[in-house]
Design a protein around this motif. Sequence first.
Motif, PDB file in Angstrom:
ATOM      1  N   PHE A  74      11.091  24.819   9.034  1.00  0.00           N
ATOM      2  CA  PHE A  74      12.287  24.025   9.340  1.00  0.00           C
ATOM      3  C   PHE A  74      12.128  23.089  10.530  1.00  0.00           C
ATOM      4  O   PHE A  74      12.970  22.243  10.763  1.00  0.00           O
ATOM      5  CB  PHE A  74      13.475  24.962   9.651  1.00  0.00           C
ATOM      6  N   LEU A  75      11.048  23.261  11.285  1.00  0.00           N
ATOM      7  CA  LEU A  75      10.951  22.534  12.556  1.00  0.00           C
ATOM      8  C   LEU A  75      10.337  21.150  12.388  1.00  0.00           C
ATOM      9  O   LEU A  75       9.609  20.897  11.431  1.00  0.00           O
ATOM     10  CB  LEU A  75      10.123  23.355  13.552  1.00  0.00           C
ATOM     11  N   ASN A  76      10.625  20.297  13.359  1.00  0.00           N
ATOM     12  CA  ASN A  76      10.034  18.957  13.419  1.00  0.00           C
ATOM     13  C   ASN A  76      10.232  18.139  12.155  1.00  0.00           C
ATOM     14  O   ASN A  76       9.301  17.521  11.653  1.00  0.00           O
ATOM     15  CB  ASN A  76       8.523  19.033  13.704  1.00  0.00           C
ATOM     16  N   ARG A  77      11.405  18.168  11.574  1.00  0.00           N
ATOM     17  CA  ARG A  77      11.669  17.335  10.402  1.00  0.00           C
ATOM     18  C   ARG A  77      13.140  16.959  10.425  1.00  0.00           C
ATOM     19  O   ARG A  77      13.975  17.732  10.897  1.00  0.00           O
ATOM     20  CB  ARG A  77      11.274  18.060   9.114  1.00  0.00           C
ATOM     21  N   PRO A  78      13.445  15.769   9.902  1.00  0.00           N
ATOM     22  CA  PRO A  78      14.826  15.285  10.010  1.00  0.00           C
ATOM     23  C   PRO A  78      15.818  16.094   9.169  1.00  0.00           C
ATOM     24  O   PRO A  78      16.961  16.247   9.539  1.00  0.00           O
ATOM     25  CB  PRO A  78      14.751  13.842   9.516  1.00  0.00           C
ATOM     26  N   GLU A  79      15.364  16.636   8.048  1.00  0.00           N
ATOM     27  CA  GLU A  79      16.252  17.419   7.170  1.00  0.00           C
ATOM     28  C   GLU A  79      15.608  18.779   6.928  1.00  0.00           C
ATOM     29  O   GLU A  79      14.388  18.876   6.865  1.00  0.00           O
ATOM     30  CB  GLU A  79      16.404  16.719   5.804  1.00  0.00           C
ATOM     31  N   PRO A  80      16.408  19.822   6.754  1.00  0.00           N
ATOM     32  CA  PRO A  80      15.789  21.130   6.464  1.00  0.00           C
ATOM     33  C   PRO A  80      15.157  21.124   5.069  1.00  0.00           C
ATOM     34  O   PRO A  80      15.539  20.310   4.222  1.00  0.00           O
ATOM     35  CB  PRO A  80      16.979  22.098   6.509  1.00  0.00           C
ATOM     36  N   PRO A  81      14.186  21.999   4.825  1.00  0.00           N
ATOM     37  CA  PRO A  81      13.570  22.023   3.491  1.00  0.00           C
ATOM     38  C   PRO A  81      14.594  22.449   2.446  1.00  0.00           C
ATOM     39  O   PRO A  81      15.440  23.300   2.708  1.00  0.00           O
ATOM     40  CB  PRO A  81      12.467  23.086   3.638  1.00  0.00           C
ATOM     41  N   GLY A  82      14.507  21.857   1.284  1.00  0.00           N
ATOM     42  CA  GLY A  82      15.439  22.197   0.204  1.00  0.00           C
ATOM     43  C   GLY A  82      15.066  23.531  -0.449  1.00  0.00           C
ATOM     44  O   GLY A  82      14.031  24.130  -0.114  1.00  0.00           O
ATOM     45  N   GLU A  83      15.912  23.956  -1.392  1.00  0.00           N
ATOM     46  CA  GLU A  83      15.697  25.267  -2.034  1.00  0.00           C
ATOM     47  C   GLU A  83      14.340  25.321  -2.753  1.00  0.00           C
ATOM     48  O   GLU A  83      13.605  26.305  -2.627  1.00  0.00           O
ATOM     49  CB  GLU A  83      16.841  25.520  -3.028  1.00  0.00           C
ATOM     50  N   ASP A  84      14.011  24.242  -3.476  1.00  0.00           N
ATOM     51  CA  ASP A  84      12.756  24.279  -4.246  1.00  0.00           C
ATOM     52  C   ASP A  84      11.537  24.352  -3.328  1.00  0.00           C
ATOM     53  O   ASP A  84      10.594  25.092  -3.594  1.00  0.00           O
ATOM     54  CB  ASP A  84      12.642  23.043  -5.153  1.00  0.00           C
ATOM     55  N   GLU A  85      11.578  23.559  -2.256  1.00  0.00           N
ATOM     56  CA  GLU A  85      10.431  23.555  -1.343  1.00  0.00           C
ATOM     57  C   GLU A  85      10.247  24.948  -0.711  1.00  0.00           C
ATOM     58  O   GLU A  85       9.127  25.471  -0.629  1.00  0.00           O
ATOM     59  CB  GLU A  85      10.644  22.507  -0.248  1.00  0.00           C
ATOM     60  N   GLN A  86      11.356  25.545  -0.311  1.00  0.00           N
ATOM     61  CA  GLN A  86      11.258  26.887   0.295  1.00  0.00           C
ATOM     62  C   GLN A  86      10.782  27.897  -0.740  1.00  0.00           C
ATOM     63  O   GLN A  86       9.936  28.749  -0.471  1.00  0.00           O
ATOM     64  CB  GLN A  86      12.613  27.329   0.834  1.00  0.00           C
ATOM     65  N   TYR A  87      11.346  27.780  -1.938  1.00  0.00           N
ATOM     66  CA  TYR A  87      10.968  28.698  -3.020  1.00  0.00           C
ATOM     67  C   TYR A  87       9.458  28.669  -3.248  1.00  0.00           C
ATOM     68  O   TYR A  87       8.803  29.705  -3.351  1.00  0.00           O
ATOM     69  CB  TYR A  87      11.743  28.318  -4.278  1.00  0.00           C
ATOM     70  N   GLU A  88       8.890  27.456  -3.266  1.00  0.00           N
ATOM     71  CA  GLU A  88       7.440  27.340  -3.502  1.00  0.00           C
ATOM     72  C   GLU A  88       6.661  28.072  -2.405  1.00  0.00           C
ATOM     73  O   GLU A  88       5.690  28.777  -2.678  1.00  0.00           O
ATOM     74  CB  GLU A  88       7.008  25.865  -3.532  1.00  0.00           C
ATOM     75  N   ALA A  89       7.090  27.887  -1.157  1.00  0.00           N
ATOM     76  CA  ALA A  89       6.373  28.530  -0.041  1.00  0.00           C
ATOM     77  C   ALA A  89       6.485  30.053  -0.142  1.00  0.00           C
ATOM     78  O   ALA A  89       5.495  30.781  -0.001  1.00  0.00           O
ATOM     79  CB  ALA A  89       6.931  28.046   1.292  1.00  0.00           C
TER      80      ALA A  89
END
Length: 589
Positions: free
Chosen positions: A311-326
């Motif tokens: 979640f750090l150093n980015r203008p928007e938090p990661p979306g559901e799909d991006e988090q899901y992949e991680a």
Amino acid sequence: MGAAPAQEELILQGLGVSGGIAESDVVVHWQDEEEVPMRDIKPEEIPGEIARFEAALIATRQELLEIQQRIAGGIGAADASIFDAHLLVVEDRTLIDEALRGLERELHNIEFIFHKVAEKYCRTLQAIDDPYLQERVVDIEDVTRRVIRHLLGKSRENLHKLDRPHIIVARNLTPSDTALINRQLVRGFVTEQGSRTSHSAIIARSLGIPAIVALSGACSKLTTGDHVLLDGYSGRLIANPGEQTRFEYGRLEQQKVEVKHLLEAIRETTSKTRDGRHIVLSANIELPSELDAVLSAGAEGVGLFRTEFLFLNRPEPPGEDEQYEAYRLVAERCAPHGVIIRTLDVGGDKLMHLPDSMREDNPFLGCRAIRLCLGEPELFKTQLRAILRASAHGNVRLMYPMVSQLGEVRKANALLAECKDELAAKGRAFNPDIETGTMIEVPAAALIADQLAREVRFFSIGTNDLIQYTMAVDRGNDRIAHLYQPTHPSVLRLLSMTAEAAHRNGLWVGICGEVASDIHLTPLLLGLGIDELSVVTAAVPRVKKAVQCLDSNECRELADRLRGMDDPAGIEAASCEHARQRYPELFDC
Ligand code: PEP
Ligand code: MG
């Protein structure tokens, strides 16, 4: 060693950051404190200066890419990624534009202007008390030196012009200096500056080169040609080692090699005590890229996945799909073992999409972790849905950080139930029976552990924060570090209370704070009834060996005795003594 008589031993103490013993002559490497010449230029010379600057940036970029490739081939992609930060510096528009503006404004040669701008940039970063930014300063200095060398037409200075094995002594080594070290000819290195987490220390560990940092005055106390013995474990550097010292070190080195082999041999075994009690031994990670190391260390999966790094150093938090992949990646890689995903644990000041009004005077006692998430339900639910979806791909558990109220866990669980309904309505796969736990890292939570136990399936004790909040000692403040006492009777009582409340209610209890990695305390932790230890990856083999050498009944008797003591140092010494008797081989090296 200037003043020291030729044969007298001289012992210098620094910080050992890469284990190993080396003996050799030293080369004192004085970095060229680039004398950057200043020259006035006429306005019509500006385009020429810009062209020189561009050419130097391109050449530096090329040079960095070459180094990165060399490292990726030699010691692995993860460490080569240190140079991603360097490459970003050559492309940093703020730095470059500032230099170009300075060129037009001041009418001096570009190397002088660039040097000045970079220095100002570094001073600003250095003033911020953040180890990440401090490390960026070293990167910027490294890159600036390269660019200036190109502008001055100097050839690349390197450390591998050596013709026989040496120990390098320097004020500081840049990551690229370290990476270019020729392993055949460099037996070890010593720097006056640096810390355990300096990039050069990380590379030294990857290369397996013994190293000491923070050894003040090393460059002036030693001269090229001095003969030294370097102990990268203890951080001791002995100049002119005598026969007896060399003999002792020879024996120590042999022991260390034996321990290394011993630990390698138990990698595939389970962390069971002598009387057969299985202590789950897992590792802490911040990024999925750490998984290779976790698995090859012989850990049983991940006991703490600190998700905030996504979640750090980015203008928007990661979306559901991006988090899901991680999360899915981690779950799949850990199988058949599990992963415990901790929900977001930051304050509002760390999330760029939240307003500045979220900044607080006292963030450690502020609106962070579960408090922040409950106040930002959409942010929280996005993460919960991503974790739930990942639970379809492996053994995934989730836990809430910084809980201090029963109501927080109930609200979080209610949101989790809503997320399950939403996913079910969409036909998404997830484990409806996902195990949910809470971290115990605030004294209030330990004191109501019996109540919390009714809402969750496990506890994971975050001793880093639990100690800080119990002792009212900022865990990052060096001045009061002596008051940060893991074996303070109050901490012991909270650990003990939490473990008892867990077991009375049929829960298991782990520790994921740093104390779990400390083999001096393993007897005490096992004696308190801890079921799982989630440790830093590098500590997995040692903690496994420690567990295998202990008897859980003896540990319980020890803990009962220590619970009656009132002196933190005495408690620590008694646990340490027990440990030393059971696994002496892990102590002397
Ligand atoms: C802890 O507090 O012990 C813990 C594991 O969490 P963190 O270090 O991420 O605060
Ligand atoms: Mg914590």
